[in-house]
Design a protein around this motif. Structure first.
Motif, PDB file in Angstrom:
ATOM      1  N   ARG A 119      -4.713   6.329 -78.251  1.00 23.98           N
ATOM      2  CA  ARG A 119      -4.340   7.629 -78.044  1.00 23.98           C
ATOM      3  C   ARG A 119      -4.260   7.936 -76.605  1.00 23.98           C
ATOM      4  N   LEU A 120      -3.471   8.398 -76.023  1.00 26.55           N
ATOM      5  CA  LEU A 120      -3.509   8.856 -74.540  1.00 26.55           C
ATOM      6  C   LEU A 120      -3.744  10.446 -74.672  1.00 26.55           C
ATOM      7  N   SER A 121      -4.258  10.800 -73.626  1.00 23.49           N
ATOM      8  CA  SER A 121      -4.560  12.331 -73.497  1.00 23.49           C
ATOM      9  C   SER A 121      -3.944  12.702 -72.067  1.00 23.49           C
ATOM     10  N   CYS A 122      -3.619  14.065 -71.986  1.00 18.18           N
ATOM     11  CA  CYS A 122      -3.003  14.467 -70.689  1.00 18.18           C
ATOM     12  C   CYS A 122      -4.029  16.003 -70.568  1.00 18.18           C
ATOM     13  N   ALA A 123      -4.880  15.909 -69.813  1.00 17.66           N
ATOM     14  CA  ALA A 123      -5.467  17.158 -69.180  1.00 17.66           C
ATOM     15  C   ALA A 123      -4.629  18.088 -68.264  1.00 17.66           C
ATOM     16  N   ALA A 124      -4.379  19.124 -68.389  1.00 12.95           N
ATOM     17  CA  ALA A 124      -3.544  20.208 -67.594  1.00 12.95           C
ATOM     18  C   ALA A 124      -4.442  21.351 -66.879  1.00 12.95           C
ATOM     19  N   SER A 125      -4.372  21.410 -65.935  1.00 15.48           N
ATOM     20  CA  SER A 125      -4.867  22.824 -65.348  1.00 15.48           C
ATOM     21  C   SER A 125      -3.819  23.504 -64.733  1.00 15.48           C
ATOM     22  N   GLY A 126      -4.238  24.784 -65.005  1.00 14.28           N
ATOM     23  CA  GLY A 126      -3.176  26.046 -64.744  1.00 14.28           C
ATOM     24  C   GLY A 126      -3.046  26.711 -65.774  1.00 14.28           C
ATOM     25  N   ARG A 127      -2.742  27.984 -65.630  1.00 17.58           N
ATOM     26  CA  ARG A 127      -2.786  29.108 -66.520  1.00 17.58           C
ATOM     27  C   ARG A 127      -1.281  28.806 -67.427  1.00 17.58           C
ATOM     28  N   THR A 128      -0.501  28.217 -66.856  1.00 16.34           N
ATOM     29  CA  THR A 128       1.009  28.289 -67.246  1.00 16.34           C
ATOM     30  C   THR A 128       1.150  27.019 -68.153  1.00 16.34           C
ATOM     31  N   PHE A 129       0.069  26.242 -68.480  1.00 13.16           N
ATOM     32  CA  PHE A 129       0.366  25.027 -69.173  1.00 13.16           C
ATOM     33  C   PHE A 129       1.468  25.404 -70.381  1.00 13.16           C
ATOM     34  N   SER A 130       0.847  26.627 -71.202  1.00 15.36           N
ATOM     35  CA  SER A 130       1.495  26.929 -72.736  1.00 15.36           C
ATOM     36  C   SER A 130       3.160  26.885 -72.398  1.00 15.36           C
ATOM     37  N   SER A 131       3.573  27.403 -71.272  1.00 12.77           N
ATOM     38  CA  SER A 131       4.848  27.727 -71.001  1.00 12.77           C
ATOM     39  C   SER A 131       5.651  26.588 -71.047  1.00 12.77           C
TER      40      SER A 131
ATOM     41  N   ILE B 263       7.778  17.353 -76.004  1.00 13.78           N
ATOM     42  CA  ILE B 263       7.352  18.362 -76.890  1.00 13.78           C
ATOM     43  C   ILE B 263       7.470  19.671 -76.271  1.00 13.78           C
ATOM     44  N   SER B 264       8.102  20.406 -76.994  1.00 18.80           N
ATOM     45  CA  SER B 264       8.494  21.768 -76.596  1.00 18.80           C
ATOM     46  C   SER B 264       7.131  22.743 -76.266  1.00 18.80           C
ATOM     47  N   TRP B 265       7.230  23.835 -75.711  1.00 14.20           N
ATOM     48  CA  TRP B 265       6.214  24.640 -75.180  1.00 14.20           C
ATOM     49  C   TRP B 265       5.302  25.010 -76.650  1.00 14.20           C
ATOM     50  N   SER B 266       5.970  25.117 -77.667  1.00 13.25           N
ATOM     51  CA  SER B 266       5.258  25.571 -78.806  1.00 13.25           C
ATOM     52  C   SER B 266       4.719  24.631 -79.795  1.00 13.25           C
TER      53      SER B 266
ATOM     54  N   PHE C 162       4.947   6.155 -82.381  1.00  9.56           N
ATOM     55  CA  PHE C 162       4.513   7.021 -81.392  1.00  9.56           C
ATOM     56  C   PHE C 162       4.657   8.478 -82.020  1.00  9.56           C
ATOM     57  N   THR C 163       3.501   9.192 -81.787  1.00 10.56           N
ATOM     58  CA  THR C 163       3.505  10.584 -81.992  1.00 10.56           C
ATOM     59  C   THR C 163       3.068  11.543 -80.809  1.00 10.56           C
ATOM     60  N   ILE C 164       3.922  12.426 -80.467  1.00 12.26           N
ATOM     61  CA  ILE C 164       3.486  13.541 -79.386  1.00 12.26           C
ATOM     62  C   ILE C 164       2.816  14.734 -80.017  1.00 12.26           C
ATOM     63  N   SER C 165       1.865  15.306 -79.473  1.00 14.02           N
ATOM     64  CA  SER C 165       1.384  16.560 -79.933  1.00 14.02           C
ATOM     65  C   SER C 165       0.768  17.276 -78.528  1.00 14.02           C
ATOM     66  N   ARG C 166       0.325  18.390 -78.955  1.00 17.88           N
ATOM     67  CA  ARG C 166      -0.202  19.304 -78.020  1.00 17.88           C
ATOM     68  C   ARG C 166      -1.202  20.382 -78.458  1.00 17.88           C
ATOM     69  N   ASP C 167      -2.180  20.627 -77.882  1.00 16.51           N
ATOM     70  CA  ASP C 167      -3.273  21.682 -78.074  1.00 16.51           C
ATOM     71  C   ASP C 167      -3.200  22.675 -76.818  1.00 16.51           C
ATOM     72  N   ASN C 168      -2.382  23.955 -77.140  1.00 14.75           N
ATOM     73  CA  ASN C 168      -2.376  24.642 -75.727  1.00 14.75           C
ATOM     74  C   ASN C 168      -3.777  25.291 -75.696  1.00 14.75           C
ATOM     75  N   ALA C 169      -4.703  25.539 -76.714  1.00 13.81           N
ATOM     76  CA  ALA C 169      -5.992  25.996 -76.489  1.00 13.81           C
ATOM     77  C   ALA C 169      -6.765  25.114 -75.459  1.00 13.81           C
ATOM     78  N   LYS C 170      -6.503  24.120 -75.632  1.00 14.18           N
ATOM     79  CA  LYS C 170      -7.237  22.909 -74.778  1.00 14.18           C
ATOM     80  C   LYS C 170      -6.430  22.537 -73.645  1.00 14.18           C
ATOM     81  N   ASN C 171      -5.181  22.887 -73.384  1.00 16.16           N
ATOM     82  CA  ASN C 171      -4.423  22.588 -72.254  1.00 16.16           C
ATOM     83  C   ASN C 171      -4.182  21.075 -72.303  1.00 16.16           C
ATOM     84  N   THR C 172      -3.993  20.413 -73.550  1.00 11.72           N
ATOM     85  CA  THR C 172      -4.031  18.914 -73.348  1.00 11.72           C
ATOM     86  C   THR C 172      -2.763  18.505 -74.236  1.00 11.72           C
TER      87      THR C 172
END
Length: 120
Positions: free
Chosen positions: A19-31, A51-54, A68-78
């Motif tokens: 499982r790969l992770s990608c941590a993002a910094s910046g307040r606009t990640f969820s957009s 994956i779309s913003w939502s 493969f499965t892509i997912s995101r957690d906007n609360a964790k910017n990941t």
């Protein structure tokens, strides 16, 4: 501005999972829509998944669909890439990118990549 840092790469036997992770910094990640790309030795960088913003829409290259499965957690910017049933041909540097395109030229921000090596 979005900074991206990938992690989770490594050496795995064929048939295994990572499982790969990608941590993002910046307040606009969820957009931002997010994507994973990969570049194998001697080959061009190619699209893997997006994956779309939502998180409501996902897209995959035919070569990884069903594995493969892509997912995101906007609360964790990941954003994540779960990779199952890995094959030697999945060996590559995997890059996280921010942007709505699903091609290399159209993405806005890139991470530095994480190496995945699949042994046979």
């Amino acid at each position: 501005q979005v900074q991206l840092v990938e992690s989770g790469g490594g050496l795995v036997q064929a048939g295994g999972s990572l499982r790969l992770s990608c941590a993002a910094s910046g307040r606009t990640f969820s957009s931002y829509a997010m994507g994973w790309f990969r570049q194998a030795p001697g080959k061009e960088r190619e699209f893997v998944a997006a994956i779309s913003w939502s998180g409501g829409s996902t897209y995959y290259a035919d070569s990884v669909k069903g594995r493969f499965t892509i997912s995101r957690d906007n609360a964790k910017n990941t954003v994540y890439l779960q990779m199952n049933s890995l094959k030697p041909e999945d060996t590559a540097v995997y890059y996280c990118a921010a942007g709505s395109a699903r091609n290399v030229d159209g993405m806005d921000y890139w991470g530095k990549g994480t190496l995945v090596t699949v042994s046979s």
